[in-house]
Design a protein around this motif. Sequence first.
Motif, PDB file in Angstrom:
ATOM      1  N   PRO A  80      21.716  37.502  -0.750  1.00  0.00           N
ATOM      2  CA  PRO A  80      22.792  38.472  -0.479  1.00  0.00           C
ATOM      3  C   PRO A  80      24.189  37.853  -0.472  1.00  0.00           C
ATOM      4  CG  PRO A  80      20.947  38.801   1.024  1.00  0.00           C
ATOM      5  CD  PRO A  80      20.667  37.539   0.279  1.00  0.00           C
ATOM      6  N   ARG A 116      25.295  36.842  -4.039  1.00  0.00           N
ATOM      7  CA  ARG A 116      25.560  38.026  -4.870  1.00  0.00           C
ATOM      8  C   ARG A 116      26.896  38.662  -4.499  1.00  0.00           C
ATOM      9  NH1 ARG A 116      20.004  39.102  -3.989  1.00  0.00           N
ATOM     10  NH2 ARG A 116      20.521  40.677  -2.411  1.00  0.00           N
ATOM     11  N   THR A 117      27.175  38.739  -3.200  1.00  0.00           N
ATOM     12  CA  THR A 117      28.427  39.345  -2.742  1.00  0.00           C
ATOM     13  C   THR A 117      29.631  38.540  -3.210  1.00  0.00           C
ATOM     14  OG1 THR A 117      27.365  40.301  -0.792  1.00  0.00           O
ATOM     15  CG2 THR A 117      29.762  40.031  -0.719  1.00  0.00           C
ATOM     16  N   GLN A 137      30.157  38.705  -6.986  1.00  0.00           N
ATOM     17  CA  GLN A 137      30.802  39.959  -7.380  1.00  0.00           C
ATOM     18  C   GLN A 137      32.293  39.920  -7.082  1.00  0.00           C
ATOM     19  OE1 GLN A 137      29.471  42.669  -9.093  1.00  0.00           O
ATOM     20  NE2 GLN A 137      31.674  43.102  -9.183  1.00  0.00           N
ATOM     21  N   ARG A 138      32.669  39.293  -5.963  1.00  0.00           N
ATOM     22  CA  ARG A 138      34.095  39.173  -5.633  1.00  0.00           C
ATOM     23  C   ARG A 138      34.821  38.332  -6.671  1.00  0.00           C
ATOM     24  NH1 ARG A 138      36.780  35.538  -2.280  1.00  0.00           N
ATOM     25  NH2 ARG A 138      34.871  34.826  -1.296  1.00  0.00           N
TER      26      ARG A 138
END
Length: 262
Positions: free
Chosen positions: A147, A150-151, A154-155
Amino acid sequence: MAEFLVLGPLECRSANRAVTITGTLQRALLATLLAAEGTPVSADSLVTELWADSPPPHWENALQAHISRLRRRIDTVAGGRSARLVIEHSGYCLRTDEDTVDAKVFMHKFDYARVLGTTDPGAAADALREALSLWRGKAFGLVSQGPLCRTVAQRYETARLVALEMLFDLELRSGRHTDIIPTLSELVEAPTLNERFCEQLMIALYRSGQQARALSSYSRMRERLDAELGVEPTITLRNLHNAILNHDPALRLGADHAVLRA
């Protein structure tokens, strides 16, 4: 000095040579600690990042073994100068110098260009090109991501997209519309539908004396939006289409095309 590259396949370098970090879990652990950007990561979070919902029976021992192995590897290549894997009360933390992680360098240059763009669009565009040149592929590459990774990935990807949009706006303001046509043409045809790139391409083509291609780009985007998403172009793109048909003064070289978005 160790360098860590995450804007593409995960890499570690020392003296400009690649340093191998073997094993899927070792690479996932390094990616997670880099994604945390100097903030301690708890043991529970690391377990989730590495094993999701299926940790091994004695995960505490397994995690500590991976931490120790990665620390030895980092100490070997960094010599404790540019990177240190430390234990804090709230978890594990990888301390790195600001200029040794490509993502940190990218974000710094990106923020600098945003400020500079208000006074010197040409210099800001140059800074953005330098920042974007750090990208080699998808953030964190093919590393198995939990998690947190992935976060953060994406940022970074979002910042890259904004940087590209900003770069093309600056290039248009600086009168370098012809130079960006090839790159924008490729981006507009990419699987991801981006109307902002289409807008910028249309303006660049119009200012290059290619009104027919500009209108054709709009038609192509409209067809794709309808076929793939079942939607019409945004009001901004439709207004730009009409502006080109009517030779709006805001489209002229030296004019501020951003007023058309309002």
